[in-house]
Design a protein around this motif. Structure first.
Motif, PDB file in Angstrom:
ATOM      1  N   PRO A   1       0.802  -1.238   0.000  1.00  0.00           N
ATOM      2  CA  PRO A   1       0.000   0.000   0.000  1.00  0.00           C
ATOM      3  C   PRO A   1       0.826   1.276   0.000  1.00  0.00           C
ATOM      4  O   PRO A   1       0.392   2.299  -0.536  1.00  0.00           O
ATOM      5  CB  PRO A   1      -0.822  -0.127   1.296  1.00  0.00           C
ATOM      6  N   TYR A   2       2.024   1.245   0.591  1.00  0.00           N
ATOM      7  CA  TYR A   2       2.873   2.435   0.622  1.00  0.00           C
ATOM      8  C   TYR A   2       3.331   2.832  -0.783  1.00  0.00           C
ATOM      9  O   TYR A   2       3.604   4.001  -1.044  1.00  0.00           O
ATOM     10  CB  TYR A   2       4.110   2.180   1.485  1.00  0.00           C
ATOM     11  N   GLU A   3       3.406   1.875  -1.673  1.00  0.00           N
ATOM     12  CA  GLU A   3       3.814   2.138  -3.053  1.00  0.00           C
ATOM     13  C   GLU A   3       2.626   2.586  -3.912  1.00  0.00           C
ATOM     14  O   GLU A   3       2.746   3.493  -4.730  1.00  0.00           O
ATOM     15  CB  GLU A   3       4.440   0.870  -3.653  1.00  0.00           C
ATOM     16  N   LEU A   4       1.484   1.958  -3.686  1.00  0.00           N
ATOM     17  CA  LEU A   4       0.337   2.194  -4.567  1.00  0.00           C
ATOM     18  C   LEU A   4      -0.493   3.403  -4.175  1.00  0.00           C
ATOM     19  O   LEU A   4      -1.134   4.025  -5.035  1.00  0.00           O
ATOM     20  CB  LEU A   4      -0.562   0.957  -4.590  1.00  0.00           C
ATOM     21  N   PHE A   5      -0.501   3.734  -2.879  1.00  0.00           N
ATOM     22  CA  PHE A   5      -1.347   4.813  -2.384  1.00  0.00           C
ATOM     23  C   PHE A   5      -0.511   5.892  -1.687  1.00  0.00           C
ATOM     24  O   PHE A   5       0.675   5.691  -1.417  1.00  0.00           O
ATOM     25  CB  PHE A   5      -2.386   4.257  -1.403  1.00  0.00           C
ATOM     26  N   ARG A   6      -1.128   7.019  -1.386  1.00  0.00           N
ATOM     27  CA  ARG A   6      -0.387   8.101  -0.714  1.00  0.00           C
ATOM     28  C   ARG A   6       0.096   7.660   0.663  1.00  0.00           C
ATOM     29  O   ARG A   6       1.255   7.864   1.028  1.00  0.00           O
ATOM     30  CB  ARG A   6      -1.264   9.345  -0.572  1.00  0.00           C
ATOM     31  N   TYR A   7      -0.795   7.086   1.438  1.00  0.00           N
ATOM     32  CA  TYR A   7      -0.446   6.570   2.763  1.00  0.00           C
ATOM     33  C   TYR A   7      -0.588   5.054   2.759  1.00  0.00           C
ATOM     34  O   TYR A   7      -1.460   4.502   2.079  1.00  0.00           O
ATOM     35  CB  TYR A   7      -1.356   7.163   3.838  1.00  0.00           C
ATOM     36  N   GLY A   8       0.247   4.391   3.560  1.00  0.00           N
ATOM     37  CA  GLY A   8       0.217   2.936   3.572  1.00  0.00           C
ATOM     38  C   GLY A   8      -0.473   2.312   4.764  1.00  0.00           C
ATOM     39  O   GLY A   8      -0.793   1.119   4.742  1.00  0.00           O
ATOM     40  N   HIS A   9      -0.729   3.105   5.806  1.00  0.00           N
ATOM     41  CA  HIS A   9      -1.277   2.526   7.033  1.00  0.00           C
ATOM     42  C   HIS A   9      -1.860   3.628   7.901  1.00  0.00           C
ATOM     43  O   HIS A   9      -1.421   4.788   7.840  1.00  0.00           O
ATOM     44  CB  HIS A   9      -0.160   1.809   7.799  1.00  0.00           C
ATOM     45  N   LEU A  10      -2.872   3.271   8.693  1.00  0.00           N
ATOM     46  CA  LEU A  10      -3.471   4.200   9.646  1.00  0.00           C
ATOM     47  C   LEU A  10      -3.478   3.597  11.034  1.00  0.00           C
ATOM     48  O   LEU A  10      -3.583   2.381  11.212  1.00  0.00           O
ATOM     49  CB  LEU A  10      -4.930   4.518   9.275  1.00  0.00           C
ATOM     50  N   ALA A  11      -3.381   4.454  12.032  1.00  0.00           N
ATOM     51  CA  ALA A  11      -3.565   4.063  13.434  1.00  0.00           C
ATOM     52  C   ALA A  11      -4.279   5.213  14.129  1.00  0.00           C
ATOM     53  O   ALA A  11      -4.267   6.349  13.647  1.00  0.00           O
ATOM     54  CB  ALA A  11      -2.227   3.784  14.104  1.00  0.00           C
ATOM     55  N   VAL A  12      -4.909   4.923  15.253  1.00  0.00           N
ATOM     56  CA  VAL A  12      -5.558   5.971  16.032  1.00  0.00           C
ATOM     57  C   VAL A  12      -4.961   5.982  17.436  1.00  0.00           C
ATOM     58  O   VAL A  12      -4.681   4.922  18.016  1.00  0.00           O
ATOM     59  CB  VAL A  12      -7.097   5.782  16.075  1.00  0.00           C
ATOM     60  N   VAL A  13      -4.724   7.167  17.968  1.00  0.00           N
ATOM     61  CA  VAL A  13      -4.122   7.318  19.289  1.00  0.00           C
ATOM     62  C   VAL A  13      -5.205   7.128  20.350  1.00  0.00           C
ATOM     63  O   VAL A  13      -6.267   7.757  20.285  1.00  0.00           O
ATOM     64  CB  VAL A  13      -3.470   8.709  19.433  1.00  0.00           C
ATOM     65  N   VAL A  14      -4.916   6.253  21.319  1.00  0.00           N
ATOM     66  CA  VAL A  14      -5.893   5.943  22.365  1.00  0.00           C
ATOM     67  C   VAL A  14      -5.230   6.029  23.739  1.00  0.00           C
ATOM     68  O   VAL A  14      -4.005   5.938  23.857  1.00  0.00           O
ATOM     69  CB  VAL A  14      -6.506   4.534  22.164  1.00  0.00           C
ATOM     70  N   PRO A  15      -6.029   6.199  24.799  1.00  0.00           N
ATOM     71  CA  PRO A  15      -5.462   6.210  26.156  1.00  0.00           C
ATOM     72  C   PRO A  15      -4.843   4.862  26.496  1.00  0.00           C
ATOM     73  O   PRO A  15      -5.259   3.826  25.974  1.00  0.00           O
ATOM     74  CB  PRO A  15      -6.682   6.502  27.039  1.00  0.00           C
ATOM     75  N   ASN A  16      -3.865   4.862  27.375  1.00  0.00           N
ATOM     76  CA  ASN A  16      -3.244   3.618  27.819  1.00  0.00           C
ATOM     77  C   ASN A  16      -4.162   2.955  28.839  1.00  0.00           C
ATOM     78  O   ASN A  16      -4.079   3.212  30.036  1.00  0.00           O
ATOM     79  CB  ASN A  16      -1.871   3.886  28.439  1.00  0.00           C
ATOM     80  N   SER A  17      -5.022   2.087  28.357  1.00  0.00           N
ATOM     81  CA  SER A  17      -6.020   1.463  29.233  1.00  0.00           C
ATOM     82  C   SER A  17      -5.475   0.252  29.974  1.00  0.00           C
ATOM     83  O   SER A  17      -6.158  -0.334  30.805  1.00  0.00           O
ATOM     84  CB  SER A  17      -7.230   1.039  28.389  1.00  0.00           C
ATOM     85  N   ARG A  18      -4.232  -0.131  29.689  1.00  0.00           N
ATOM     86  CA  ARG A  18      -3.656  -1.312  30.336  1.00  0.00           C
ATOM     87  C   ARG A  18      -3.004  -0.993  31.679  1.00  0.00           C
ATOM     88  O   ARG A  18      -2.806  -1.862  32.500  1.00  0.00           O
ATOM     89  CB  ARG A  18      -2.606  -1.948  29.422  1.00  0.00           C
ATOM     90  N   ASP A  19      -2.635   0.264  31.862  1.00  0.00           N
ATOM     91  CA  ASP A  19      -1.890   0.631  33.074  1.00  0.00           C
ATOM     92  C   ASP A  19      -2.458   1.922  33.648  1.00  0.00           C
ATOM     93  O   ASP A  19      -2.175   3.006  33.161  1.00  0.00           O
ATOM     94  CB  ASP A  19      -0.408   0.802  32.734  1.00  0.00           C
ATOM     95  N   SER A  20      -3.249   1.797  34.690  1.00  0.00           N
ATOM     96  CA  SER A  20      -3.887   2.965  35.291  1.00  0.00           C
ATOM     97  C   SER A  20      -2.866   3.925  35.899  1.00  0.00           C
ATOM     98  O   SER A  20      -3.119   5.116  36.033  1.00  0.00           O
ATOM     99  CB  SER A  20      -4.883   2.523  36.368  1.00  0.00           C
ATOM    100  N   LYS A  21      -1.673   3.399  36.262  1.00  0.00           N
ATOM    101  CA  LYS A  21      -0.637   4.248  36.840  1.00  0.00           C
ATOM    102  C   LYS A  21       0.088   5.086  35.780  1.00  0.00           C
ATOM    103  O   LYS A  21       0.791   6.029  36.093  1.00  0.00           O
ATOM    104  CB  LYS A  21       0.391   3.380  37.591  1.00  0.00           C
ATOM    105  N   ASP A  22      -0.087   4.674  34.533  1.00  0.00           N
ATOM    106  CA  ASP A  22       0.597   5.377  33.445  1.00  0.00           C
ATOM    107  C   ASP A  22      -0.417   5.714  32.351  1.00  0.00           C
ATOM    108  O   ASP A  22      -0.195   5.480  31.178  1.00  0.00           O
ATOM    109  CB  ASP A  22       1.724   4.505  32.869  1.00  0.00           C
ATOM    110  N   SER A  23      -1.536   6.279  32.762  1.00  0.00           N
ATOM    111  CA  SER A  23      -2.638   6.545  31.836  1.00  0.00           C
ATOM    112  C   SER A  23      -2.305   7.653  30.838  1.00  0.00           C
ATOM    113  O   SER A  23      -2.960   7.793  29.812  1.00  0.00           O
ATOM    114  CB  SER A  23      -3.911   6.918  32.615  1.00  0.00           C
ATOM    115  N   ASN A  24      -1.277   8.455  31.144  1.00  0.00           N
ATOM    116  CA  ASN A  24      -0.906   9.537  30.230  1.00  0.00           C
ATOM    117  C   ASN A  24      -0.051   9.059  29.053  1.00  0.00           C
ATOM    118  O   ASN A  24       0.159   9.796  28.090  1.00  0.00           O
ATOM    119  CB  ASN A  24      -0.140  10.627  30.992  1.00  0.00           C
ATOM    120  N   LYS A  25       0.461   7.849  29.136  1.00  0.00           N
ATOM    121  CA  LYS A  25       1.274   7.310  28.049  1.00  0.00           C
ATOM    122  C   LYS A  25       0.358   6.735  26.982  1.00  0.00           C
ATOM    123  O   LYS A  25      -0.239   5.684  27.164  1.00  0.00           O
ATOM    124  CB  LYS A  25       2.228   6.230  28.568  1.00  0.00           C
TER     125      LYS A  25
END
Length: 263
Positions: free
Chosen positions: A111-135
């Protein structure tokens, strides 16, 4: 039937990869427009269409940051501090960079060759570690992988990316979606929506409650679904996702609307 489908999918991917290597140039362009005819598939639904489908004040996501690992290294820390939950990260490579991977048979980079962008991700809260929720974490999905939040923003350090920001999202709902989708899309053999990737039929990408969250997505429809669940609806597909290859550029170029309900 499933075995035949997998073989057909692998064969088609291999053909596309070989074609991409053959036509790959040594272009140094940072962000390119893809390859014809594939780049012609990236057009998002029109503003007129979005106004018919979305009831209210429509707008596009705002482009916040453009980063290239080789050119903007000194700005990396500042850029990462500006990233917020709900931001969409669109990853890109030059034709030359993508070509190097494809010559090594790294078909995930097609996809990086055929299209402008090759991949998407969305930024989410760190729900695995309540002590480090800002990461913050990156919710993403790729071929032969599961929906995951394994990577934090350090994943961005050696890559090229653009940040797009929806007008508003409900972080609590985004966390709820993340919890559910990493459980539902936990099979590496089933989590990636190959039918959607080839434009046949995309999985339901506008869930409003947990029961509507699908068990398979592409990287693009996963982002659309996450934002929709969190209160930002994108009109990003043609014909409801049937006979439509939903590409990263199509997603970030789409019109959307905030549907967050006030208490």
């Amino acid at each position: 039937m499933k075995i035949k489908r997998k073989k057909t999918t692998k064969f088609l991917i291999a053909i596309v990869a070989l074609s991409a290597v053959y036509i790959s140039s040594c272009s140094e362009s940072v962000i390119h427009n893809g390859r014809i005819p594939f780049s012609l598939m990236e057009k998002a639904p029109s503003e007129r269409s979005a106004k018919r489908k979305l009831n209210g004040d429509i707008q596009k996501m705002k482009k916040i940051i453009t980063y290239h690992a080789d050119k903007n290294k000194g700005e990396l820390k500042q850029h990462k501090r500006e990233i917020k939950n709900g931001d969409v990260i669109a990853f890109y490579m030059s034709h030359k960079e993508a070509g190097k991977y494809l010559k090594k048979a790294k078909i995930q980079k097609v996809p990086y060759e055929l299209f402008r962008y090759g991949h998407l991700a969305v930024v989410v809260p760190n729900s695995r570690d309540s002590k480090d929720s800002n990461k913050r974490k990156l919710l993403q999905l790729a071929m032969k992988q599961v929906a995951n939040i394994d990577d934090d923003l350090s994943y961005l350090d050696d890559k090229n990316w653009v940040v797009y920001r929806p007008s508003s999202i409900d972080e609590k709902k985004l966390t709820e979606f993340t919890h559910s989708v990493v459980t539902k899309c936990s099979s590496p053999n089933k989590a990636y929506d190959y039918s959607g990737a080839f434009g046949i039929k995309n999985a339901k990408h506008k869930p409003t409650n947990e029961s509507e969250i699908a068990t398979e997505y592409t990287c693009c429809t996963l982002v659309v679904a996450a934002l929709n669940y969190a209160g930002y609806e994108l009109h990003s597909t043609h014909r409801g996702g049937i006979l439509d290859i939903v590409t990263p550029r199509q997603v970030v170029d789409s019109w959307g609307i905030s549907v967050i309900k006030s208490d």
